[in-house]
Design a protein around this motif. Structure first.
Motif, short mmCIF file in Angstrom:
data_model
loop_
_atom_site.label_atom_id
_atom_site.label_comp_id
_atom_site.label_asym_id
_atom_site.label_seq_id
_atom_site.Cartn_x
_atom_site.Cartn_y
_atom_site.Cartn_z
N ASN A 51 8.22 6.21 1.60
CA ASN A 51 9.32 5.24 1.50
C ASN A 51 9.23 4.25 2.66
N PRO A 52 8.73 3.04 2.44
CA PRO A 52 8.57 2.09 3.53
C PRO A 52 9.88 1.35 3.85
N THR A 53 10.08 1.06 5.13
CA THR A 53 11.21 0.25 5.60
C THR A 53 10.68 -0.77 6.59
N VAL A 54 10.90 -2.04 6.34
CA VAL A 54 10.36 -3.11 7.19
C VAL A 54 11.34 -3.39 8.33
N TYR A 55 10.78 -3.50 9.55
CA TYR A 55 11.55 -3.86 10.74
C TYR A 55 11.03 -5.18 11.30
N ARG A 72 -2.54 8.78 5.67
CA ARG A 72 -3.96 8.61 5.31
C ARG A 72 -4.09 7.99 3.93
N ASP A 73 -3.27 8.45 2.99
CA ASP A 73 -3.31 7.89 1.64
C ASP A 73 -2.87 6.42 1.64
N VAL A 74 -1.90 6.09 2.49
CA VAL A 74 -1.45 4.69 2.59
C VAL A 74 -2.58 3.80 3.09
N LEU A 75 -3.27 4.25 4.12
CA LEU A 75 -4.36 3.45 4.68
C LEU A 75 -5.52 3.34 3.69
N ALA A 86 0.83 -1.21 0.00
CA ALA A 86 0.00 0.00 0.00
C ALA A 86 0.86 1.26 0.00
N ALA A 87 1.97 1.23 0.77
CA ALA A 87 2.86 2.39 0.81
C ALA A 87 3.55 2.60 -0.52
N THR A 88 3.86 1.54 -1.21
CA THR A 88 4.52 1.65 -2.51
C THR A 88 3.62 2.31 -3.54
N ASP A 89 2.31 2.14 -3.38
CA ASP A 89 1.35 2.73 -4.33
C ASP A 89 1.17 4.23 -4.11
#
Length: 352
Positions: free
Chosen positions: A80-84, A136-139, A72-75
């Motif tokens: 810029n998403p970073t996974v932990y 908000r746009d990500v969600l 969703a964040a990529t769209d």
């Protein structure tokens, strides 16, 4: 012999230069219309800061629903998403923004076939508003993708989602807020001028001096109405010209000016009736303000309210009923004016 109503109207317009409040309001409207292209950018940023430019937001993502959040964040542009590995690691990165550059945290958990997302953003920071808008746009993107995927498992197919659109908020703000503001603000000011003019004449006793001249009370009221009513469409025409210089195209200027003139006649007639029935200036202004709020607030319940009609005419999307709607407002304004003339005839001259 010169029409006394024109003489009174000319006198009313000449006194406007002495009213500092009115002059200031006119200068403010000139500024808004002349620099509308710059103001739109600033005003839009108040409610949709993400549209003022691309702002990169680095988001730490954790939880067993991190894959869905990353997609969703990529769209969403600018995220810029970073996974932990877990929530604790994401929060540690968030608490050290100078080292990690993380601006927010999204933790997604899947429970009972649902996705629960908790968001963490900076507290009381100028950056917070932009971050919240991006999250908000990500969600929204996550919700949309989940709805599409889950629709395949339903026995009954739901209604197809409409395609996403990339409409500009500047376009909508200009025609639904800025243009109606510049068109209707002069109408309200003209009504306030009518109330002030009549109540001030009564309080100072100058109305009696006017009646010493060979003019009737109706001619006095008509002269004051003529000045106030004509002022609104004249201002609106100037504002439309200035908007045109700023690149804002208005599709139906003539219809818009007719609409403003009709509403100006209606509002100024109501204002004059209020001033005649209420001798006190403050009380009359209060009643006028409440009446205007009630009338215009009530019209918002109808699809063809003044704001909607003005916006559609300005954009050029008005249907075939638009001329009839404008004509209806014109008939309403004339009807209120005729009722005012009957009221003036019933007013006892000695009571003034």
């Amino acid at each position: 012999m010169r029409d006394p109503r024109a003489t009174i109207a000319k006198r009313e317009l000449s006194t406007l230069r002495k009213e500092k409040t009115i002059v200031l309001a006119l200068v403010l409207q000139v500024f808004i219309a002349a620099f509308s292209s710059f103001l739109v950018v600033g005003l839009v940023s108040l409610y949709d800061p993400g549209q003022t430019g691309e702002y990169g937001v680095d988001v730490a993502i954790a939880g067993d629903a991190s894959e869905e959040l990353v997609q969703a964040a990529t769209d969403v542009s600018g995220v810029n998403p970073t996974v932990y590995s877990d929530e604790s690691a994401a929060m540690r990165a968030f608490e050290s923004p100078s080292k990690t550059g993380i601006d927010a945290v999204l933790v997604g958990e899947s429970r009972d076939g649902r996705v629960f997302v908790s968001a963490t953003v900076p507290d009381s920071n100028v950056q917070t508003t932009v971050v919240v808008v991006q999250l908000r746009d990500v969600l929204r993107s996550l919700e949309r993708s989940e709805r599409i995927e889950r629709a395949e498992s339903l026995e009954t197919l739901p209604v197809q989602l409409p395609p996403e659109t990339q409409s500009s908020p500047y376009y909508g703000f200009t025609y639904t807020v800025l243009v109606p503001l510049l068109l209707f603000l002069p109408v309200f000011i003209s009504g306030s001028l009518t109330v002030d003019s009549l109540t001030e004449e009564r309080e100072r006793g100058t109305l009696e001096l006017l009646r010493v001249a060979p003019v009737s009370l109706r001619e006095i009221v008509d002269g004051k109405l003529l000045a106030a009513t004509a002022l609104a469409p004249a201002q609106a025409a100037l504002w439309l010209v200035l908007l045109g210089f700023n690149g804002t195209r208005v599709a139906s200027p003539v219809m818009l000016l007719v609409l403003v003139a009709a509403l100006s006649t209606l509002v100024c007639s109501l204002a004059a009736a209020t001033a005649l029935l209420s001798p006190d200036r403050r009380s009359a202004q209060f009643l006028y303000s409440i009446g205007v709020l009630f009338v215009f607030g009530g019209t918002t319940l109808f699809p063809n309210n003044p704001v909607n009609t003005a916006a559609r005419l300005a954009i050029g999307s008005a249907d075939a009923s638009a001329p009839f709607v404008v004509a209806a407002y014109a008939v309403g304004g004339i009807g209120i004016y005729v009722a005012l003339r009957y009221l003036v005839g019933d007013v006892n001259a000695n009571a003034l």
